[in-house]
Design an enzyme around this catalytic site. Structure first.
Site, PDB file in Angstrom:
ATOM      1  N   SER A 137       0.808  -1.105   0.047  1.00 53.16           N
ATOM      2  CA  SER A 137       0.032  -0.199   0.050  1.00 53.16           C
ATOM      3  C   SER A 137       0.955   1.279   0.098  1.00 53.16           C
ATOM      4  CB  SER A 137      -0.931  -0.117   1.190  1.00 53.16           C
ATOM      5  OG  SER A 137      -0.285  -0.149   2.579  1.00 53.16           O
ATOM      6  N   ASP A 196      -2.159   9.098   5.338  1.00 53.99           N
ATOM      7  CA  ASP A 196      -2.723   8.972   6.684  1.00 53.99           C
ATOM      8  C   ASP A 196      -3.368   9.947   7.191  1.00 53.99           C
ATOM      9  OD1 ASP A 196      -1.671   6.463   6.499  1.00 53.99           O
ATOM     10  OD2 ASP A 196       0.041   6.763   7.704  1.00 53.99           O
ATOM     11  N   ASN A 200       5.991   3.283   3.857  1.00 51.39           N
ATOM     12  CA  ASN A 200       6.686   3.512   5.086  1.00 51.39           C
ATOM     13  C   ASN A 200       7.947   2.678   5.102  1.00 51.39           C
ATOM     14  OD1 ASN A 200       4.491   5.175   5.810  1.00 51.39           O
ATOM     15  ND2 ASN A 200       3.836   3.518   6.995  1.00 51.39           N
ATOM     16  N   PHE A 216      -5.876   5.894   4.550  1.00 55.09           N
ATOM     17  CA  PHE A 216      -6.000   5.253   6.052  1.00 55.09           C
ATOM     18  C   PHE A 216      -6.458   6.180   7.116  1.00 55.09           C
ATOM     19  CE2 PHE A 216      -3.433   4.283   9.920  1.00 55.09           C
ATOM     20  CZ  PHE A 216      -4.273   2.971  10.194  1.00 55.09           C
ATOM     21  N   GLN A 266      -2.771  -6.348   7.975  1.00 56.81           N
ATOM     22  CA  GLN A 266      -4.000  -6.196   8.136  1.00 56.81           C
ATOM     23  C   GLN A 266      -4.910  -7.058   6.834  1.00 56.81           C
ATOM     24  OE1 GLN A 266      -1.645  -3.945   7.711  1.00 56.81           O
ATOM     25  NE2 GLN A 266      -2.681  -1.881   7.262  1.00 56.81           N
ATOM     26  N   GLN A 267      -4.160  -7.415   6.061  1.00 53.81           N
ATOM     27  CA  GLN A 267      -5.177  -7.871   4.818  1.00 53.81           C
ATOM     28  C   GLN A 267      -5.487  -9.441   5.266  1.00 53.81           C
ATOM     29  OE1 GLN A 267      -6.703  -5.931   3.333  1.00 53.81           O
ATOM     30  NE2 GLN A 267      -6.219  -6.060   1.083  1.00 53.81           N
ATOM     31  N   THR A 278       6.205  -9.743  15.929  1.00 52.48           N
ATOM     32  CA  THR A 278       6.451  -8.576  16.865  1.00 52.48           C
ATOM     33  C   THR A 278       5.473  -8.556  18.099  1.00 52.48           C
ATOM     34  OG1 THR A 278       5.042  -7.236  15.109  1.00 52.48           O
ATOM     35  CG2 THR A 278       7.386  -7.143  14.881  1.00 52.48           C
ATOM     36  N   GLY A 320       5.227  -5.790  20.152  1.00 48.13           N
ATOM     37  CA  GLY A 320       4.954  -4.502  20.775  1.00 48.13           C
ATOM     38  C   GLY A 320       5.961  -4.153  21.913  1.00 48.13           C
ATOM     39  N   ASP A 358       6.096  -1.210  10.387  1.00 47.69           N
ATOM     40  CA  ASP A 358       6.796  -0.939   9.425  1.00 47.69           C
ATOM     41  C   ASP A 358       8.171  -0.595   9.540  1.00 47.69           C
ATOM     42  OD1 ASP A 358       4.111  -1.319   8.418  1.00 47.69           O
ATOM     43  OD2 ASP A 358       3.586   0.839   7.872  1.00 47.69           O
TER      44      ASP A 358
END
Length: 327
Positions: free
Chosen positions: A8, A12, A52, A102, A172-173, A223, A225, A257
């Site tokens: 993408s 944003d 990004n 977004f 997210q897809q 990942t 966080g 990203d």
């Protein structure tokens, strides 16, 4: 290392809600939920997962190739990315649609509610990865990021057919991908990126267990966080890399990203996975301290200090020096 990043390209719209989403949601009324949040701030920023990641790679001295679809409003964004070191020669420009949008609201606990309008991104399925190879030569890696599902599958198949290693990043897809498409994206990937929630969702979408996924990929990077990163490989224990901590968190948008950009940049220098993940974690924290996904400053001394504090001087020395902000 020549890296192409597909996915993408977006603008944003980032809003801040001073309260907590969880305090506004009534469990007994979820079937008829209807909420509106009065936000304190709105930032309009450049974004999109592929853009990004390319921006971060450019800041770290690479010249990534961006592959995606953008709209009639892309000229200024195009100039920005080129100035940051990204090759945008493989971006398809729509003549009828605007660049994707977004729209994200973040609450006081850094939880997010977001919507995504694809706009020109729906035309990404028309992009032929082989045209990029013809233009610039053999690629060392193609990251297949979130895009319209047809484009993600097409890029994956094209890369495999051309013998180009794939880093799968469905992100997210996953919410839209069917089982066959998800399996196509994962199977044979040299690297697989997910966050902790997506790792469970990916197993649900593929119908494969963690062990079955690991049997089909080289390395699975998860990942987590503030809990850092897990590096998983078939037949071995998970390797844990702690996050680079901060007390100046501003906005989590784009942090994942940035991690991917740092990790891939580390691979380009021949770093082992643990060191590459440490570089990714450091860049992710720099982005976390910024408003917007491409508004951060990357200074060599600051990056080195963060690595030293988090992982020690040996890690910082192994990872080495990186370019700073362009003059």
């Amino acid at each position: 290392m020549d890296i192409a990043v597909t996915g993408s390209i977006a603008t944003d719209h980032l809003a801040t809600f001073p309260g907590r989403f969880t305090e506004q949601i009534l469990p007994e009324s979820l079937a008829t939920i209807s909420l509106s949040f009065l936000v304190d701030d709105l930032q309009v920023r450049r974004g999109g997962v592929a853009a990004n990641i390319c921006f971060g790679l450019g800041r770290l001295g690479l010249t990534p190739v961006l592959i995606g679809a953008a709209g009639t409003d892309f000229a200024e964004y195009d100039a920005w990315l080129r100035a940051a070191g990204t090759d945008t020669g493989s971006v398809l420009l729509s003549t009828a649609r605007h660049t994707a949008r977004f729209m994200c609201t973040t609450d006081a606990d850094h939880n997010q509610i977001a919507s995504f309008y694809p706009g020109a991104m729906v035309e990404a399925q028309e992009i032929d990865l082989n045209e990029t190879v013809d233009r610039i030569g053999v690629l060392d890696l193609v990251l297949v990021g979130p895009d319209v599902p047809e484009a993600m599958v097409r890029h994956t198949r094209a890369a495999h057919a051309a013998g180009i290693p794939v880093a799968a990043d469905p992100s997210q897809q996953l919410a839209r991908l069917e089982q066959e498409s998800t399996r196509t994206l994962v199977d044979g990937a040299r690297y697989l990126f997910t966050n902790a929630y997506e790792s469970a969702l990916l197993q649900q979408r593929t119908g494969w267990s963690e062990a079955e996924v690991l049997a089909r990929v080289g390395v699975w990077i998860v990942t987590r966080g503030a809990d850092g990163v897990s590096i998983l490989t078939a037949g071995g224990p998970a390797e844990q890399v702690p996050a680079v901590t901060t007390d100046q968190a501003v906005d989590p948008t784009g942090v994942g990203d940035a991690f991917r950009a740092g990790f891939l940049a580390g691979l380009s220098r021949g770093l082992p996975h643990r060191r590459a993940a440490q570089l990714g974690c450091a860049l992710a924290t720099i982005v976390l301290e910024s408003s917007g996904t491409q508004e951060y400053k990357l200074l060599p001394w600051d990056l080195s200090e963060r690595l030293t504090r988090a992982y020690g001087s040996e890690a910082a020395a192994d990872i080495g020096a990186w370019p700073g902000e362009p003059v």
